[in-house]
Design a protein around this motif. Sequence first.
Motif, PDB file in Angstrom:
ATOM      1  N   ALA A  43       0.815  -1.212   0.000  1.00  0.00           N
ATOM      2  CA  ALA A  43       0.000   0.000   0.000  1.00  0.00           C
ATOM      3  C   ALA A  43       0.851   1.266   0.000  1.00  0.00           C
ATOM      4  O   ALA A  43       0.324   2.370   0.093  1.00  0.00           O
ATOM      5  CB  ALA A  43      -0.929  -0.001   1.208  1.00  0.00           C
ATOM      6  N   LEU A  44       2.176   1.108  -0.098  1.00  0.00           N
ATOM      7  CA  LEU A  44       3.141   2.212  -0.097  1.00  0.00           C
ATOM      8  C   LEU A  44       3.242   2.905   1.263  1.00  0.00           C
ATOM      9  O   LEU A  44       3.656   4.067   1.346  1.00  0.00           O
ATOM     10  CB  LEU A  44       2.833   3.234  -1.209  1.00  0.00           C
ATOM     11  N   ASP A  45       2.874   2.194   2.327  1.00  0.00           N
ATOM     12  CA  ASP A  45       3.148   2.688   3.676  1.00  0.00           C
ATOM     13  C   ASP A  45       4.649   2.624   3.923  1.00  0.00           C
ATOM     14  O   ASP A  45       5.308   1.628   3.576  1.00  0.00           O
ATOM     15  CB  ASP A  45       2.450   1.822   4.732  1.00  0.00           C
TER      16      ASP A  45
ATOM     17  N   ASP B 269       4.219   9.157   6.028  1.00  0.00           N
ATOM     18  CA  ASP B 269       3.710   7.842   6.408  1.00  0.00           C
ATOM     19  C   ASP B 269       3.360   6.934   5.244  1.00  0.00           C
ATOM     20  O   ASP B 269       3.481   5.714   5.331  1.00  0.00           O
ATOM     21  CB  ASP B 269       2.467   8.010   7.292  1.00  0.00           C
ATOM     22  N   ASN B 270       2.935   7.515   4.113  1.00  0.00           N
ATOM     23  CA  ASN B 270       2.484   6.709   2.985  1.00  0.00           C
ATOM     24  C   ASN B 270       2.739   7.508   1.711  1.00  0.00           C
ATOM     25  O   ASN B 270       2.267   8.645   1.579  1.00  0.00           O
ATOM     26  CB  ASN B 270       0.990   6.389   3.122  1.00  0.00           C
ATOM     27  N   LEU B 271       3.476   6.931   0.765  1.00  0.00           N
ATOM     28  CA  LEU B 271       3.872   7.681  -0.422  1.00  0.00           C
ATOM     29  C   LEU B 271       2.682   8.139  -1.257  1.00  0.00           C
ATOM     30  O   LEU B 271       2.716   9.221  -1.849  1.00  0.00           O
ATOM     31  CB  LEU B 271       4.811   6.823  -1.277  1.00  0.00           C
ATOM     32  N   ALA B 272       1.628   7.330  -1.311  1.00  0.00           N
ATOM     33  CA  ALA B 272       0.452   7.721  -2.105  1.00  0.00           C
ATOM     34  C   ALA B 272      -0.298   8.868  -1.428  1.00  0.00           C
ATOM     35  O   ALA B 272      -0.678   9.847  -2.077  1.00  0.00           O
ATOM     36  CB  ALA B 272      -0.467   6.521  -2.300  1.00  0.00           C
ATOM     37  N   ARG B 273      -0.519   8.752  -0.123  1.00  0.00           N
ATOM     38  CA  ARG B 273      -1.194   9.840   0.596  1.00  0.00           C
ATOM     39  C   ARG B 273      -0.388  11.122   0.503  1.00  0.00           C
ATOM     40  O   ARG B 273      -0.935  12.212   0.278  1.00  0.00           O
ATOM     41  CB  ARG B 273      -1.394   9.451   2.068  1.00  0.00           C
TER      42      ARG B 273
END
Length: 282
Positions: A125-127, A146-150
């Motif tokens: 999830a890219l976390d 924390d997360n690359l997508a977020r």
Amino acid sequence: MSDNALGDFLRTRRAALRPEDAGMASYGLRRVAGLRREEVAVLAGVNADYYARLEQGRERHPSAQVLDALSRALRLDADARAHLHRLAGTASNDRPAARRDVVSPALRQLMDGYPHTPAFVLNGALDILAANTLAEALYSPFDPADNLARMTFLDPAARDFYPHWDWTAQATVANLREATGLDPDNPRLRALIDTLTERSAVFSALWRCHTVRGKTRDAKQLDHPDVGPLTLTYQAFDVRDAPGQRLVIYHAEPGSPGAEALSLLGTLDATRRRTAEDPRRR
């Protein structure tokens, strides 16, 4: 997320392929973008009605041979072809046996042993599960990192941090799309996609494109507020004893401006940490 992932993927990739791209003549009024279903069936050598059932979700178990033929017809690259097989259940061996989001002490020690190279561990999830100090300094403009997508789609810092934000956004979505094929029942991944779809119109539009891409090796151009532009290359490695985890290591060409900027970033971060630990330095 749709319950007809295979059909959605086929339909989207068909719509993205023009007749001339497939070496076919275009004729008549085209009511849909890209190829017609009948044209894909001809190119793949399958029955047109059978192909329609695949897109509609009425047929969900094509053979590996049919999938290979469709991959050729739709001009899929290696990542997209592998994703198609995963969606159809013909490549189950590469699905993670069990998700594990705890980074081993040995891997943490390995990352900490490279103080001049940003290194971090991601899940599907890219976390960001763990990072060494230079990676933490590199992503310090984000709160939290924390997360690359977020971070890419919802953090205001992203547009300045990624000079080529549009490319980064496309690559990020393509990484997540691959992850859904590898681990379709991952609740964390599903929740992340739902959140990004709801809160980012750009993510929602890119997600509907069904582009697939794995994270292996590529160049990155970043702009850090403390040290300026950085041109880096990254390598991603599967963590053998933790299915679904990937170790990502950034590298700057020795003697390059990027290497100098990384060195300066490490020095600035070390100074800040010492100041925070010793009030007398403030």
